[in-house]
Each structure stands twice: as structure tokens, then as C-alpha cells.
Design a protein around this motif. Structure first.
Motif, PDB file in Angstrom:
ATOM      1  N   LEU A  42       1.980  11.550  -2.620  1.00 16.67           N
ATOM      2  CA  LEU A  42       1.651  10.387  -3.428  1.00 16.67           C
ATOM      3  C   LEU A  42       0.189  10.070  -3.172  1.00 16.67           C
ATOM      4  CD1 LEU A  42       2.651   7.992  -5.259  1.00 16.67           C
ATOM      5  CD2 LEU A  42       2.867   6.688  -3.132  1.00 16.67           C
ATOM      6  N   ARG A  43      -0.626  10.200  -4.220  1.00 18.49           N
ATOM      7  CA  ARG A  43      -2.056   9.934  -4.079  1.00 18.49           C
ATOM      8  C   ARG A  43      -2.354   8.539  -4.622  1.00 18.49           C
ATOM      9  NH1 ARG A  43      -7.082  10.266  -6.593  1.00 18.49           N
ATOM     10  NH2 ARG A  43      -8.761  11.113  -5.263  1.00 18.49           N
ATOM     11  N   VAL A  44      -2.918   7.690  -3.763  1.00 19.99           N
ATOM     12  CA  VAL A  44      -3.203   6.297  -4.106  1.00 19.99           C
ATOM     13  C   VAL A  44      -4.713   6.102  -4.118  1.00 19.99           C
ATOM     14  CG1 VAL A  44      -2.795   3.881  -3.505  1.00 19.99           C
ATOM     15  CG2 VAL A  44      -1.077   5.613  -2.927  1.00 19.99           C
ATOM     16  N   GLY A  45      -5.274   5.766  -5.285  1.00 23.10           N
ATOM     17  CA  GLY A  45      -6.703   5.544  -5.395  1.00 23.10           C
ATOM     18  C   GLY A  45      -7.147   4.267  -4.698  1.00 23.10           C
ATOM     19  N   ALA A  46      -8.444   4.193  -4.419  1.00 19.31           N
ATOM     20  CA  ALA A  46      -8.987   3.105  -3.607  1.00 19.31           C
ATOM     21  C   ALA A  46      -8.871   1.738  -4.256  1.00 19.31           C
ATOM     22  CB  ALA A  46     -10.453   3.387  -3.272  1.00 19.31           C
ATOM     23  N   ALA A  47      -8.741   1.677  -5.576  1.00 20.50           N
ATOM     24  CA  ALA A  47      -8.678   0.382  -6.258  1.00 20.50           C
ATOM     25  C   ALA A  47      -7.257  -0.006  -6.666  1.00 20.50           C
ATOM     26  CB  ALA A  47      -9.585   0.399  -7.495  1.00 20.50           C
ATOM     27  N   VAL A  48      -6.259   0.752  -6.224  1.00 12.48           N
ATOM     28  CA  VAL A  48      -4.871   0.470  -6.596  1.00 12.48           C
ATOM     29  C   VAL A  48      -4.319  -0.659  -5.732  1.00 12.48           C
ATOM     30  CG1 VAL A  48      -2.536   1.402  -6.771  1.00 12.48           C
ATOM     31  CG2 VAL A  48      -4.498   2.830  -7.361  1.00 12.48           C
ATOM     32  N   ARG A  49      -3.796  -1.704  -6.390  1.00 13.08           N
ATOM     33  CA  ARG A  49      -3.287  -2.873  -5.668  1.00 13.08           C
ATOM     34  C   ARG A  49      -1.986  -2.557  -4.932  1.00 13.08           C
ATOM     35  NH1 ARG A  49      -8.124  -4.951  -6.193  1.00 13.08           N
ATOM     36  NH2 ARG A  49      -8.700  -5.427  -8.345  1.00 13.08           N
ATOM     37  N   GLN A  50      -1.792  -3.254  -3.846  1.00 15.01           N
ATOM     38  CA  GLN A  50      -0.557  -3.097  -3.079  1.00 15.01           C
ATOM     39  C   GLN A  50       0.665  -3.456  -3.920  1.00 15.01           C
ATOM     40  OE1 GLN A  50      -1.474  -5.696   0.158  1.00 15.01           O
ATOM     41  NE2 GLN A  50      -3.008  -4.317   1.025  1.00 15.01           N
ATOM     42  N   ARG A  51       0.550  -4.485  -4.725  1.00 18.02           N
ATOM     43  CA  ARG A  51       1.672  -4.918  -5.560  1.00 18.02           C
ATOM     44  C   ARG A  51       1.998  -3.854  -6.608  1.00 18.02           C
ATOM     45  NH1 ARG A  51       6.258  -7.682  -5.571  1.00 18.02           N
ATOM     46  NH2 ARG A  51       6.538  -9.088  -7.330  1.00 18.02           N
ATOM     47  N   THR A  52       0.990  -3.157  -7.107  1.00 19.52           N
ATOM     48  CA  THR A  52       1.216  -2.069  -8.051  1.00 19.52           C
ATOM     49  C   THR A  52       2.044  -0.971  -7.408  1.00 19.52           C
ATOM     50  OG1 THR A  52      -0.861  -2.535  -9.218  1.00 19.52           O
ATOM     51  CG2 THR A  52       0.092  -0.340  -9.510  1.00 19.52           C
ATOM     52  N   VAL A  53       1.680  -0.597  -6.192  1.00 13.95           N
ATOM     53  CA  VAL A  53       2.420   0.441  -5.477  1.00 13.95           C
ATOM     54  C   VAL A  53       3.834  -0.039  -5.164  1.00 13.95           C
ATOM     55  CG1 VAL A  53       2.482   1.835  -3.373  1.00 13.95           C
ATOM     56  CG2 VAL A  53       0.309   1.404  -4.513  1.00 13.95           C
ATOM     57  N   GLU A  54       3.959  -1.297  -4.791  1.00 16.62           N
ATOM     58  CA  GLU A  54       5.261  -1.869  -4.449  1.00 16.62           C
ATOM     59  C   GLU A  54       6.247  -1.750  -5.608  1.00 16.62           C
ATOM     60  OE1 GLU A  54       6.842  -6.020  -2.344  1.00 16.62           O
ATOM     61  OE2 GLU A  54       4.795  -5.872  -3.106  1.00 16.62           O
ATOM     62  N   ARG A  55       5.751  -1.863  -6.840  1.00 20.82           N
ATOM     63  CA  ARG A  55       6.630  -1.856  -8.015  1.00 20.82           C
ATOM     64  C   ARG A  55       6.658  -0.522  -8.751  1.00 20.82           C
ATOM     65  NH1 ARG A  55       4.598  -7.228 -11.095  1.00 20.82           N
ATOM     66  NH2 ARG A  55       2.598  -6.245 -10.627  1.00 20.82           N
ATOM     67  N   ALA A  56       5.835   0.444  -8.344  1.00 24.23           N
ATOM     68  CA  ALA A  56       5.695   1.696  -9.093  1.00 24.23           C
ATOM     69  C   ALA A  56       6.865   2.635  -8.830  1.00 24.23           C
ATOM     70  CB  ALA A  56       4.389   2.388  -8.717  1.00 24.23           C
ATOM     71  N   GLU A  57       7.360   3.236  -9.882  1.00 24.63           N
ATOM     72  CA  GLU A  57       8.476   4.171  -9.770  1.00 24.63           C
ATOM     73  C   GLU A  57       8.096   5.376  -8.909  1.00 24.63           C
ATOM     74  OE1 GLU A  57      12.225   5.673 -10.206  1.00 24.63           O
ATOM     75  OE2 GLU A  57      11.531   3.718 -10.940  1.00 24.63           O
ATOM     76  N   GLN A  58       6.881   5.895  -9.105  1.00 26.97           N
ATOM     77  CA  GLN A  58       6.507   7.103  -8.367  1.00 26.97           C
ATOM     78  C   GLN A  58       6.349   6.838  -6.872  1.00 26.97           C
ATOM     79  OE1 GLN A  58       4.745   5.462 -10.749  1.00 26.97           O
ATOM     80  NE2 GLN A  58       2.651   6.248 -10.882  1.00 26.97           N
TER      81      GLN A  58
END
Length: 291
Positions: free
Chosen positions: A68-84
Motif C-alpha cells: 500500500l503506497r501512501v503519498g505524502a499529502a494523503v490525509r489520515q482520515r482518507t486512509v482510515e476510510r479507503a477500501e484499499q
């Protein structure tokens, strides 16, 4: 208090970000949930803030090639809710403990790693999963293992002219289970002690086990506990005896008004035994069923 004066720039490309960082005393701003309080308390006085939110390449979130590659500007809440992001269960376990929902709506995963607070949850997740941190600078890009990235309290392997552009977390495999827990005075406070656990099993039993403590030293502290878990399995009383002994080695933070070193060692030992036992059970439930 108010922050001291600073210049503010918002580059549109990564090259422009690096050009600003090469100019001298500058700090990267992504979510700002760690940096802004530091500025307000005047614990940091950068001449320039370099806002990276307009760099489109830093907003990526994708699961590919077992990571899982997470870019530097991706919010924690986005990751928390993301299916991937469900492909990395340990992140999902840890994120609800990170501050509060409002803070996670602005704070970034990579920003937490770059801040390197020794009591923070996400650096511990990265260390436990043996994640890889992508760093860009004037000499090009490089990948840094999490074990080498966290150099001490609020200190990382990224140079002052470099920017962390992404983090890569390995996705869970069949026969792999996880555990995560922390103790704090109140939800959202910094952890007095916390653990992240990863266990792998096959038909012959436990093949690999890794335990990471946070809030107990100047950086996340990881140990290979395969032999320990192989001997005790999911039996928490046996695990507790072993993790209590391990705590004397792992927990070296000085005591403070919130808890002595001895208290933190006891917390670590209890949490470690419980979460390793849970990780073993989860790993067994995730084993592949033979065709």
C-alpha cells in the motif's frame, strides 16, 4: 502563543519543493497537525514553510504489487476510510487512536512518520510492518527501511534538503495476524505505552513474530519474538511472563508525572502479551484453506 514570522510558499511540483528546501531554513507543511503546534509554542522557527498540498503527485493512495503506497499529502482520515487500505489491517487498527477525527481529517500519514514522535502510533506501525519510506532530494530518490528511518525523538534519516514523498506498507498475507493497543490518560492523548504486533503462521505453527513498542523509548523499538511466541502460542499467561522480561530491555524512557519507568514496563508487558495472543488467533483464522 503565536508563531514567529515566516515566509509561505505553495509550489506546484516536486522539483519546486526541492528548490525551496535547498534555499536554507525551510520546513515542509502537509497537514500541519504536528508542525503548527510546534510553531505556536515557538519550539521551531523556520524561515519558510513549504506547503506541498498543490503537488498532485503526492496525493496518491494505491495498493499494488503487495504494497500500500501512501503519498505524502494523503490525509489520515482518507486512509482510515479507503477500501484499499483494508489490505493493511494494522493501519486500520492504529488510526482510531491517532488524535481525534478532526485532527485526522487534516493530518497526514507520512507527516506523522516524518515528525517521528516516539509516542506516535503510525511510526510504530511502519516499524512493525518493516515499511519503506521514499525520500526525494537534490541527489535523487531513495528508499529507506523504517528501521533506519527513525533515528531518535523527532529525528529521521531525511536530510534538511529532502522531503518524504511516500510510505510503502506491505499488505497482509494469508496466515498473518496483527494486534495493536495503547494506554493513554485520555483518548487522543500521547500514549504512555503502546504495542503493535505481527504474527505469521503456517501448518507447522508460528513462523515469524514481530513486536514493536512505542511511547517507551526515543523511537519505535522492534524485536523479533518468534521463539517467544512459538513456545507460548496464544496462551496469554505464558506470554506475559516472557513479555515482562522483555519489557526491562525495551522500555528505557525516563519516568515522568504521568508514569514511572516501572509503570510503563508493566503496561508494555501486559499489552504485548495480550496483543501477541490476539495476533496468533487472527493469523490462524486467516490461513489458506487447502484446495
Amino acid at each position: 502563543m503565536k508563531a514567529p514570522p515566516f515566509a509561505y510558499v505553495r509550489p506546484a511540483t516536486l522539483d519546486d519543493v526541492l528548490a525551496e528546501l535547498a534555499g536554507g531554513d525551510a520546513k515542509v507543511l502537509a497537514g500541519g497537525q504536528s508542525l503548527v503546534p510546534v510553531l505556536a509554542m515557538r519550539l521551531g522557527r523556520p524561515a519558510t514553510l513549504v506547503d506541498i498540498n498543490s503537488v498532485s503527485d503526492l496525493h496518491g493512495l494505491e495498493a499494488v504489487s503487495g504494497q500500500l503506497r501512501v503519498g505524502a499529502a494523503v490525509r489520515q482520515r482518507t486512509v482510515e476510510r479507503a477500501e484499499q487500505a483494508r489490505a493493511v489491517p494494522l493501519i486500520g487498527m492504529a488510526l482510531p487512536f491517532v488524535g481525534h477525527r478532526e485532527l485526522r481529517s487534516r493530518g497526514t500519514v507520512v507527516g506523522s512518520l516524518a515528525h517521528a514522535d516516539p509516542a506516535a502510533e503510525l511510526p510504530a506501525v511502519a516499524a512493525c510492518l518493516e515499511a519503506t519510506i521514499e525520500v526525494a532530494g537534490p541527489r535523487g530518490r531513495r528508499s529507506v527501511p523504517a528501521a533506519e528511518f527513525f533515528a531518535g525523538a523527532m529525528t529521521t534519516g531525511a536530510g534538511p534538503d529532502e522531503v518524504v514523498v511516500a510510505a510503502r506498507f506491505p499488505t497482509a498475507r494469508p496466515g498473518e495476524g496483527f494486534g495493536f493497543a495503547e494506554i493513554a490518560r485520555r483518548h487522543g492523548d500521547f500514549a504512555l505505552a503502546g504495542v503493535a504486533a505481527r504474527v505469521r503462521v503456517d501448518g507447522d505453527g508460528v513462523t515469524d513474530a514481530r513486536l514493536t513498542g512505542f511511547g517507551v523509548s526515543d523511537r519505535p523499538v522492534s524485536r523479533d519474538v518468534t521463539a517467544l511466541v512459538r513456545a507460548a502460542g496464544e496462551h496469554e499467561p505464558e506470554l506475559r511472563a516472557a513479555t515482562a522480561e522483555l519489557a526491562t530491555e525495551v522500555v528505557d524512557t525516563a519516568g515522568d508525572a504521568h508514569g514511572s519507568t516501572g509503570y510503563r514496563r508493566r503496561l508494555f508487558g501486559v499489552l504485548a502479551a495480550r496483543e501477541l495472543a490476539r495476533a496468533v488467533r487472527r493469523a490462524r483464522s486467516r490461513q489458506e484453506v487447502p484446495a
